[in-house]
Enzyme design. Structure first.
Site, PDB file in Angstrom:
ATOM      1  CB  SER A   1       4.149  -0.794  10.901  1.00 15.67           C
ATOM      2  OG  SER A   1       2.872  -0.327  10.542  1.00 15.67           O
TER       3      SER A   1
ATOM      4  CE  LYS B   1       3.725  -4.669  11.484  1.00 14.28           C
ATOM      5  NZ  LYS B   1       2.554  -4.392  10.641  1.00 14.28           N
TER       6      LYS B   1
ATOM      7  CG  HIS C   1       6.969  -1.926   2.258  1.00 17.88           C
ATOM      8  ND1 HIS C   1       6.860  -0.821   3.058  1.00 17.88           N
ATOM      9  CD2 HIS C   1       5.738  -2.499   2.228  1.00 17.88           C
ATOM     10  CE1 HIS C   1       5.616  -0.721   3.498  1.00 17.88           C
ATOM     11  NE2 HIS C   1       4.912  -1.718   3.016  1.00 17.88           N
TER      12      HIS C   1
ATOM     13  CG  MET D   1      -1.894  -1.203   1.168  1.00 14.52           C
ATOM     14  SD  MET D   1      -3.407  -0.973   2.122  1.00 14.52           S
ATOM     15  CE  MET D   1      -2.778  -0.692   3.745  1.00 14.52           C
TER      16      MET D   1
ATOM     17  N   GLY E   1       5.021  -9.997   3.682  1.00 13.01           N
ATOM     18  CA  GLY E   1       5.726  -9.966   4.966  1.00 13.01           C
ATOM     19  C   GLY E   1       5.039 -10.849   6.003  1.00 13.01           C
TER      20      GLY E   1
HETATM   21  O1  PAF Z   1      -0.242  -5.782   3.422  1.00 12.29           O
HETATM   22  C1  PAF Z   1      -0.668  -4.870   2.699  1.00 12.29           C
HETATM   23  O2  PAF Z   1      -0.009  -3.842   2.510  1.00 12.29           O
HETATM   24  C2  PAF Z   1      -2.023  -5.023   2.020  1.00 12.29           C
HETATM   25  O3  PAF Z   1      -2.916  -5.694   2.849  1.00 12.29           O
HETATM   26  C3  PAF Z   1      -1.945  -5.680   0.645  1.00 12.29           C
HETATM   27  C4  PAF Z   1      -1.435  -7.116   0.721  1.00 12.29           C
HETATM   28  C5  PAF Z   1      -1.041  -4.861  -0.266  1.00 12.29           C
HETATM   29  C6  PAF Z   1      -3.333  -5.721  -0.003  1.00 12.29           C
HETATM   30  O4  PAF Z   1      -3.888  -4.462  -0.121  1.00 12.29           O
END
Ligand code: PAF
Length: 295
Positions: A199, A163, A50, A43, A161
């Site tokens: 996060s 997490k 990430h 997101m 992840g």
């Molecule tokens: O973990 C996330 O950032 C979201 O839940 C995802 C997997 C991108 C789906 O929108």
């Protein structure tokens, strides 16, 4: 589509940003003939957690697609959909440095042209427990968009992840149950030096709350230690840890010991996971720890 650099036959750091599904499909048709494609769904507002997924994706495939989409379907009323940090330009820069080839950043209208999707994935019981018991419709909305991304990108492998442990289990179950031809890879949680899981929502914490936040991870470690030392009732450990969190200023949603597949553990279950979600000021923090009860 934003032209950054040509897609093929260039330095590994070249990144293209595309916002339409049709363009995405065209851009991937060449790479699909010659190699493996990995998808890292996000997101956005990317941090080291990430980027560790992107590194794993690069190890597993020739072409790495990162999706960036703040999915309205997985936010309940009153959650942080509107205020969720959106940082496309700095995310693109970080991905370029990390060697991803394609950033797919669709608009809400591109993903849901007829308003919100009327077709939803029903994830069953696993979506009603733990986080699902506190975030109505979250896992259905999440699974729906991940399924859409799988159909749009058609990756060989998708990286998530650990997490978001429950999310990962929901996705594995969906892939298995719906026979989706993708291999799902989980990557260990990346932590700050004091143990706090990275996060995007950590930035909601005030400096004082940020000082308290590592307590969540400390309680998971303590719960695992108490299980390993044996003889203790799981219910007692869970309630003691919730009490500790409350004393530190958290409002816990849950603190639970489960088997690795998220079923209720028995006395002889070895592969366990302890999971917690707790509010601290504006932030809702989640974390977990997988462990072997006998080691
Ligand atoms: O973990 C996330 O950032 C979201 O839940 C995802 C997997 C991108 C789906 O929108």
């Amino acid at each position: 589509m934003t032209e950054r650099q040509p897609f093929a036959a260039e330095s590994p750091a070249a990144l293209k940003v595309c916002r339409e599904v049709e363009t995405l499909r065209q851009l991937l048709s060449g790479p699909r003939q010659t190699g493996r494609i990995a998808l890292v769904p996000t997101m956005g507002n990317l941090h080291d957690g990430h980027l560790s997924l992107v590194r794993e994706a690069r190890r597993l495939a020739d072409t790495v697609v990162v999706s960036l989409f703040v999915n309205p379907l997985q936010f309940a009323a009153g959650e942080d959909f509107e205020s969720y940090p959106r940082t496309l330009e700095s995310d693109a820069q970080a991905l370029e440095k990390e060697g991803a080839q394609l950033l797919f950043a669709p608009t809400v209208e591109e993903m849901y042209p007829a308003g919100q999707s009327r077709t939803r994935i029903d994830v069953g019981d696993i979506g009603d427990m733990l986080c699902g018991a506190h975030r109505a419709g979250h896992f259905s909305g999440m699974a729906t968009v991940v399924c859409m991304l799988f159909n749009q990108v058609r990756p060989h492998v998708a990286v998530f992840g650990e997490k978001d442990y429950q999310q990962l289990q929901v996705i594995r179950q969906m892939v298995l149950n719906l026979h989706i031809p993708v291999s799902v890879r989980g990557v260990p949680t990346v932590r700050e030096a004091d143990g706090l899981a990275m996060s995007s929502r950590n930035q909601y914490l005030t400096p004082k709350q940020r000082g308290v936040a590592p307590k969540l991870h400390e309680c998971l470690v303590e719960a695992a230690r108490r299980v390993r030392s044996g003889g203790e009732n799981f219910g007692r450990i869970q309630s003691d840890m919730k009490t500790e969190l409350k004393a530190a200023g958290f409002e816990p949603d849950y603190f639970e010991l489960r088997a690795a597949d998220l079923s209720r553990p028995h006395a002889d279950t070895r592969q366990l996971v302890v999971l917690a979600a707790a509010h601290l000021g504006r932030a809702r923090l989640i974390d977990n720890l997988q462990f072997d009860s006998k080691l």
